[in-house]
Write an enzyme that holds these catalytic residues in place. Structure first.
Site, PDB file in Angstrom:
ATOM      1  N   LYS A  28      44.212  18.194  29.365  1.00  0.00           N
ATOM      2  CA  LYS A  28      43.577  17.084  30.053  1.00  0.00           C
ATOM      3  C   LYS A  28      44.032  16.347  28.321  1.00  0.00           C
ATOM      4  CE  LYS A  28      40.413  14.760  32.702  1.00  0.00           C
ATOM      5  NZ  LYS A  28      40.652  13.449  31.930  1.00  0.00           N
ATOM      6  N   ARG A  48      47.559   2.591  36.516  1.00  0.00           N
ATOM      7  CA  ARG A  48      45.924   3.987  37.530  1.00  0.00           C
ATOM      8  C   ARG A  48      45.884   2.544  38.359  1.00  0.00           C
ATOM      9  NH1 ARG A  48      41.011   7.095  37.443  1.00  0.00           N
ATOM     10  NH2 ARG A  48      40.717   6.800  39.121  1.00  0.00           N
ATOM     11  N   LYS A 193      39.502  19.145  37.496  1.00  0.00           N
ATOM     12  CA  LYS A 193      39.793  18.619  36.120  1.00  0.00           C
ATOM     13  C   LYS A 193      38.325  19.656  35.509  1.00  0.00           C
ATOM     14  CE  LYS A 193      37.704  14.506  36.813  1.00  0.00           C
ATOM     15  NZ  LYS A 193      37.684  12.818  37.185  1.00  0.00           N
TER      16      LYS A 193
END
Length: 299
Positions: A28, A48, A193
């Site tokens: 990540k 995003r 995550k």
């Protein structure tokens, strides 16, 4: 779809990393989620939230050369790498620039790299292909360069990758079902995550009510206090009520939307990392404490 903002597929939060042969684990990276569109020599990048950031990153010219397909839409993380680690502040600095001369200079002092981890389309949409096929396709069309690479992936051995990223002081990992489809504007438990959080003991300096939040800090060696974070998340209803009962006896002054109190109450704060100036990033409340061993630091 091409050259229009796309809301990407989002991650849910995982609780515990477990080895699983049905899962692909990625590093990540800590930067900005970036959707890259290419058609011929034209390359554009969107955040995003849908903001076009193409003009801020001249590196996208090289990114276009790294993508061997004529047409592609690629999901990536825009980062600035320092000794192999992504530095969120550095990429945010790049994203804040608008002056052309400063942008050009920043390509040398804060060079951006776009780390690709998924693909949404080539000449045709591929979002309905399983993840492992999209990963294979992505690797086949990317020629690594200083401005674009494909994130390393490992199948099955999540605990090993999680420990490795912890040892290297990285943000964490992502675990994705190997057969998962890409769903635009969707937060899915197929993608989880796992972050390496740290705990700090802090002193409460003040609070706000709209929304409820605590302003926390630390005492410096000169006796003064330094702000570390404004905490909005992690409180139970009971914790808020208990705090209000005690805090009303400690009020020093009201200033704008902050009520300042005597710095005698301590709490534990979970955070991802410290900024260069010592502030706590992605911080949340983890409980009140009675200890007085407040973390000290110099300005």
């Amino acid at each position: 779809m091409l050259f229009t903002p796309i809301k990407p597929m989002l991650l849910a939060t995982g609780k515990e990393v477990k080895d699983n042969t049905d899962t692909i684990f990625d590093i990540k990276w800590d930067g900005w989620r970036t959707i890259i569109h290419k058609e011929g020599d034209r390359v554009e990048a969107f955040t995003r939230e849908g903001n076009n950031i193409t003009s801020k990153f001249p590196e996208l010219i090289e990114v276009g050369q790294s993508i061997k397909e004529h047409t592609a839409i690629i999901d990536a993380e825009g980062v600035v790498l320092r000794n192999g680690n992504s530095v969120f502040e550095d990429f945010s600095y790049r994203g804040s620039l608008s002056n052309k001369d400063k942008i050009e200079q920043a390509t040398k002092t804060h060079p951006a790299t776009f780390i690709a981890f998924d693909i949404l389309a080539t000449n045709n949409p591929v979002m309905k292909y399983p993840l492992f096929e999209r990963k294979e396709m992505l690797s086949s069309i990317i020629k690594p360069s200083n401005s674009m690479i494909v994130t390393p992936s490992v199948e099955g051995y999540g605990t090993h990758v999680f420990q490795l990223t912890k040892d290297k002081n990285m943000e964490g990992i992502v675990g994705k079902r190997r057969d998962s489809l890409y769903k635009i504007n969707h937060r899915s438990k197929d993608w989880l995550k796992y972050k390496h959080f740290k705990i700090a003991n802090t002193v409460i300096l003040g609070f706000s009510e709209q929304p409820f939040s605590l302003l926390v800090g630390t005492r410096l060696s000169n006796g003064k206090y330094k702000r570390l974070a404004n905490i909005e998340f992690g409180f139970s209803r009971e914790e808020k009520m208990a705090f209000r009962q005690i805090a009303k006896q400690l009020i020093i002054k009201n200033e704008r939307n902050i009520t300042w109190i005597e710095p005698v109450l301590n709490c534990k704060v979970q955070y991802l990392e410290k900024t260069k100036t010592g502030l706590l990033r992605i911080a949340s409340f983890k409980g009140f404490c009675l200890e007085n061993n407040i973390e000290k630091q110099t300005s």
